[in-house]
Design a protein around this motif. Structure first.
Motif, PDB file in Angstrom:
ATOM      1  N   ILE A  82     -39.376 -78.354 100.690  1.00 41.39           N
ATOM      2  CA  ILE A  82     -40.653 -77.819 101.173  1.00 41.39           C
ATOM      3  C   ILE A  82     -41.209 -78.747 102.244  1.00 41.39           C
ATOM      4  O   ILE A  82     -41.318 -79.965 102.039  1.00 41.39           O
ATOM      5  N   GLN A  83     -41.550 -78.161 103.360  1.00 45.95           N
ATOM      6  CA  GLN A  83     -42.092 -78.886 104.513  1.00 45.95           C
ATOM      7  C   GLN A  83     -41.224 -80.086 104.897  1.00 45.95           C
ATOM      8  O   GLN A  83     -41.729 -81.135 105.277  1.00 45.95           O
ATOM      9  N   ARG A 140     -34.723 -76.510  96.911  1.00 47.97           N
ATOM     10  CA  ARG A 140     -35.394 -76.135  98.156  1.00 47.97           C
ATOM     11  C   ARG A 140     -36.192 -77.332  98.679  1.00 47.97           C
ATOM     12  O   ARG A 140     -36.799 -78.078  97.909  1.00 47.97           O
ATOM     13  N   GLU A 195     -48.749 -74.845 103.097  1.00 45.01           N
ATOM     14  CA  GLU A 195     -48.046 -73.566 102.970  1.00 45.01           C
ATOM     15  C   GLU A 195     -46.685 -73.712 103.626  1.00 45.01           C
ATOM     16  O   GLU A 195     -46.557 -74.288 104.714  1.00 45.01           O
ATOM     17  N   ASP A 196     -45.653 -73.232 102.963  1.00 40.93           N
ATOM     18  CA  ASP A 196     -44.295 -73.335 103.477  1.00 40.93           C
ATOM     19  C   ASP A 196     -43.603 -71.991 103.298  1.00 40.93           C
ATOM     20  O   ASP A 196     -43.382 -71.543 102.164  1.00 40.93           O
ATOM     21  N   ASP A 197     -43.290 -71.342 104.393  1.00 33.73           N
ATOM     22  CA  ASP A 197     -42.588 -70.066 104.365  1.00 33.73           C
ATOM     23  C   ASP A 197     -43.285 -69.075 103.439  1.00 33.73           C
ATOM     24  O   ASP A 197     -42.657 -68.399 102.626  1.00 33.73           O
ATOM     25  N   GLY A 198     -44.622 -69.015 103.545  1.00 31.72           N
ATOM     26  CA  GLY A 198     -45.402 -68.061 102.767  1.00 31.72           C
ATOM     27  C   GLY A 198     -45.774 -68.529 101.379  1.00 31.72           C
ATOM     28  O   GLY A 198     -46.514 -67.831 100.666  1.00 31.72           O
ATOM     29  N   THR A 199     -45.303 -69.704 100.946  1.00 32.23           N
ATOM     30  CA  THR A 199     -45.615 -70.224  99.608  1.00 32.23           C
ATOM     31  C   THR A 199     -46.684 -71.301  99.717  1.00 32.23           C
ATOM     32  O   THR A 199     -46.481 -72.322 100.384  1.00 32.23           O
ATOM     33  N   CYS A 256     -46.578 -74.326  92.935  1.00 30.75           N
ATOM     34  CA  CYS A 256     -46.382 -73.282  93.935  1.00 30.75           C
ATOM     35  C   CYS A 256     -47.093 -72.012  93.484  1.00 30.75           C
ATOM     36  O   CYS A 256     -46.859 -71.522  92.370  1.00 30.75           O
TER      37      CYS A 256
END
Length: 722
Positions: free
Chosen positions: A8-9, A6, A85-89, A42
């Motif tokens: 992130i950002q 994945r 924060e990325d997609d709620g994480t 995370c």
């Protein structure tokens, strides 16, 4: 929770899981913007069973504490690069550490106590880090072995400042509340923490006492059946003295640990600075004896007949770079974070690469035993160097590097670390050409395994640059030091201690090149940065100010240098005491500055007082004592008292020749001083004879250096400064 690969950002590519814990996961990731590997923590979604208000508080504390952790800049604190924060994480990006936390070190050693030198080393480094963080009004609140990492180069780092403070502010202690959020550890909690009373920096000192007790004895101070019994022990019971479990632990350190474990915070050391002074005072080895760790057992060996002034000598950079405590590297390349985050997965050692290490199964017992033996051998080799036995230390490191290469592979960080230490030993022996060859090979290995911008690769390039200066390749040294400094600014930040250490090396070589305006400007920037990050009375800040004084003097700005040294003497005396060697060094600079202002009577008084103090503190034949005695002779000469000056010059020359050898540069300089003094007294024939002897010794020295260069330099690769 989050998926492998994945992004992130749109920046941090998650590669593989390092660990899992109650609060979330830790990933090894690639920062695609800078091309470096990092650790990404995370935060695990806590689910609908938690109140929305609780979740909001959790997120706000997470963000606030991440900002606090990111503002901390100290060698002993894990570097925080980013958060968001990325997609709620929610996530925090931190430096990726190669080493083992203290809990893992104890496990590697089958829960046996660590060698005494390691305990002392860890105590001093953690104390320095706490002194810094407490100055920033940050209290850790969850200090424990799993939150303290010793990296492959021996640096000790505290992790999870933000998470620990977060846990305390929310008001939970996981293993007692059953929330699933790991916010505390009963074995290391202070009585005031347990009782819900006000907690300040002295709570961290209590937790440090628990940690030191455990690594010194193999068990926590209250190793009882369940969490409640442990908490009652902290509150009501007196801990068993550590020496009842570990008789070879020095009494001074037992006293320090027991003071840290006092129930009442007022009975503990006042702060980490005071604790640091007590640890320094405890370092008093018995004359003529020293402890060397062989394997994991401590054995006492006789010290060879070295000059008195070599006792306790440190071998840092001559430019006043950040003092690095004596290193005790550890085995295992696995990235280490903390028990809070990695309780479910313990990364294991590997023989090929960091990536393979993270995926490998737990090593068998014989492999663990072999790694433990190699760790002990590394400690023993380092201690040989501490005793000044560099020939033996070099041989030990070379043999260890070969053994680690067979077990772990040629590019394993520990193999490269052993080879690097062998290079350091050669440098101490003046064999800089051979050291250069080793540094070049280690640098190539580290860049292959880790990339050119990894902190370990940059550390090796720093050593290459410094060694180029020792080889007389000053322009190459300057160019490479500038490159390393720029890279460290990019990777670590402009005010990171390692960045400033490289700037110190750069300033030093600028001075040797006669570029004193540039050198002075660099030293001034270093002093300002260290004052801002470490405080005005920190050792490294004061050292940088001393170098500023040298630059002012070289540029003829004597009045400014004199004022600086006066202030520095006052600050050194307040911070370290009147008889500290660094206080006496500042007084020496003051005396030299008085002479440059033609205040020779005052300069003579200062030089005599400093020489007497250095003889008492360091010994009559310590190099610094002899420098002060020479300054006495200089002042006598300027006052026209040449007969008295001659006697002092002769004593210094005889001592230097006896201690250093007739062909040593300082011994030759003393013979030159004698010749000049004889000229002033009209004894020209004696002066001419001295000069002929000096010329012959210079020629002999040059021939030896040429032979050494021709015999070793051609065999090694040449490292470009570009």
């Amino acid at each position: 929770m989050v998926a492998e690969n994945r992004l992130i950002q749109r920046r941090y590519r998650l590669l593989d899981t390092i660990g899992r814990g109650g609060m979330g996961e830790v990933w090894r990731a690639l920062d695609e913007s800078l091309g470096r590997q990092v650790a990404v923590k995370c935060l695990k979604p806590l689910g609908p069973r938690h109140e929305p208000s609780f979740l909001q508080v959790l997120r706000e504390r997470f963000r606030r504490e991440a900002r606090v952790a990111a503002a901390l800049q100290h060698r002993g604190v894990t570097v925080v690069h980013d958060f968001g924060e990325d997609d709620g994480t929610l996530f925090i990006v931190m430096e990726l550490l190669s080493g083992r936390n203290l809990s893992q070190l104890l496990d590697d050693n089958r829960r046996q106590p660590l060698p005494v030198p390691d305990v002392i080393e860890i105590a001093e480094q953690v104390t320095a880090a706490l002194a810094y963080t407490h100055e920033q009004a940050i209290v850790h609140r969850d200090l424990k072995p799993a939150n303290i990492v010793r990296t492959a180069d021996g640096t000790v780092k505290i992790c999870d400042f933000g998470i620990a403070r977060l846990g305390h502010d929310i008001g939970f202690t996981a293993r007692l509340t059953g929330t699933g959020v790991a916010m505390g550890s009963p074995h290391y909690m202070s009585p005031e923490q347990i009782g819900g009373h006000g907690v300040d920096h002295r709570s961290d000192l209590y937790s440090l006492g628990c940690v030191l007790y455990e690594i010194a004895t193999g068990v926590p101070p209250f190793d009882l059946g369940d969490a409640w019994a442990v908490l009652v022990g902290h509150r009501d019971q007196v801990p068993k003295p550590p020496r009842t479990l570990r008789p070879d632990l020095p009494e001074a350190y037992e006293r320090i640990v027991l003071e840290l474990l006092a129930k009442d915070p007022d009975d503990r050391p006042r702060d980490a600075d005071e604790l640091g002074k007590r640890l320094t005072d405890a370092r008093h080895p018995h004359p003529g004896r020293a402890t060397v760790a062989a394997g994991f057992a401590d054995v006492t060996v006789p010290v060879p007949p070295l000059p008195f002034w070599t006792e306790g000598m440190t071998f840092g950079s001559p430019v006043g770079a950040t003092r690095r405590p004596q290193r005790y590297p550890v085995d295992g390349t696995a990235t280490v974070l903390t028990g809070t985050w990695t309780g479910g997965i313990a990364p294991q050692d590997s023989g090929a690469s960091p990536a393979a290490a993270l995926a490998s199964p737990a090593p068998p017992d014989d492999r663990r035993a072999a790694l433990a033996e190699l760790a002990g051998r590394h400690t023993a080799a380092l201690n040989l160097g501490r005793l000044g036995r560099w020939e033996e230390a070099g041989e030990a490191h070379r043999a260890l590097a070969a053994a680690r290469e067979r077990l772990l592979g040629p590019d394993h960080p520990d193999t490269l670390t052993s080879r690097l230490e062998a290079g350091h030993a050669l440098g101490r022996l003046g064999r800089h050409f051979e050291a250069h060859q080793i540094y070049a090979e280690v640098l190539a290995g580290r860049e292959r395994a880790l990339g050119p911008d990894h902190p370990d690769a940059l550390s090796c390039r720093h050593h290459v640059a410094r060694n180029l200066g020792r080889l007389g390749r000053l322009e190459d040294c300057r160019a490479m030091a500038q490159e390393v400094a720029a890279a460290r600014v990019r990777v670590l930040g402009a005010q990171h201690p390692d960045t400033l250490a490289t700037y110190c090396e750069l300033a030093h070589v600028l001075g040797k090149l006669g570029m004193w305006t540039e050198a002075l400007h660099t030293y001034q920037e270093i002093a300002a940065a260290r004052a801002a990050t470490l405080g005005p009375d920190h050792e490294d800040t004061l050292t940088a100010r001393y170098e500023v004084g040298i630059g002012l003097g070289r540029l003829g700005r004597g009045a400014e240098a004199l004022a600086l040294y006066r202030d520095l003497v006052v600050d050194r005396t307040r911070a370290q005491g009147a008889d500290d060697p660094e206080t006496l060094r500042a007084r020496h600079g003051l005396g030299v500055s008085l002479g440059r202002q033609n205040r020779w009577q005052e300069a003579l008084v200062e030089a005599r007082e400093v020489a007497a103090a250095r003889a008492r503190v360091l010994g009559p034949e310590h190099p610094d004592t002899l420098v002060s005695r020479r300054e006495t002779a200089v002042a006598l000469g300027w006052l026209g008292r040449w007969s008295e000056a001659l006697d002092v010059y002769r004593q210094v020359a005889d001592a230097r020749e006896r201690v250093l050898g007739a062909a040593h540069f300082d011994a030759l300089a003393s013979q030159g001083d004698l010749a000049q003094c004889l000229e002033q007294l009209g004894r020209r024939d004696e002066a001419a004879a001295r000069r002929r002897r000096v010329a012959a010794l210079h020629q002999e020295r040059a021939v030896r250096r040429a032979r050494k260069r021709d015999g070793t330099w051609s065999a090694g690769p040449r490292v470009s400064s570009g």
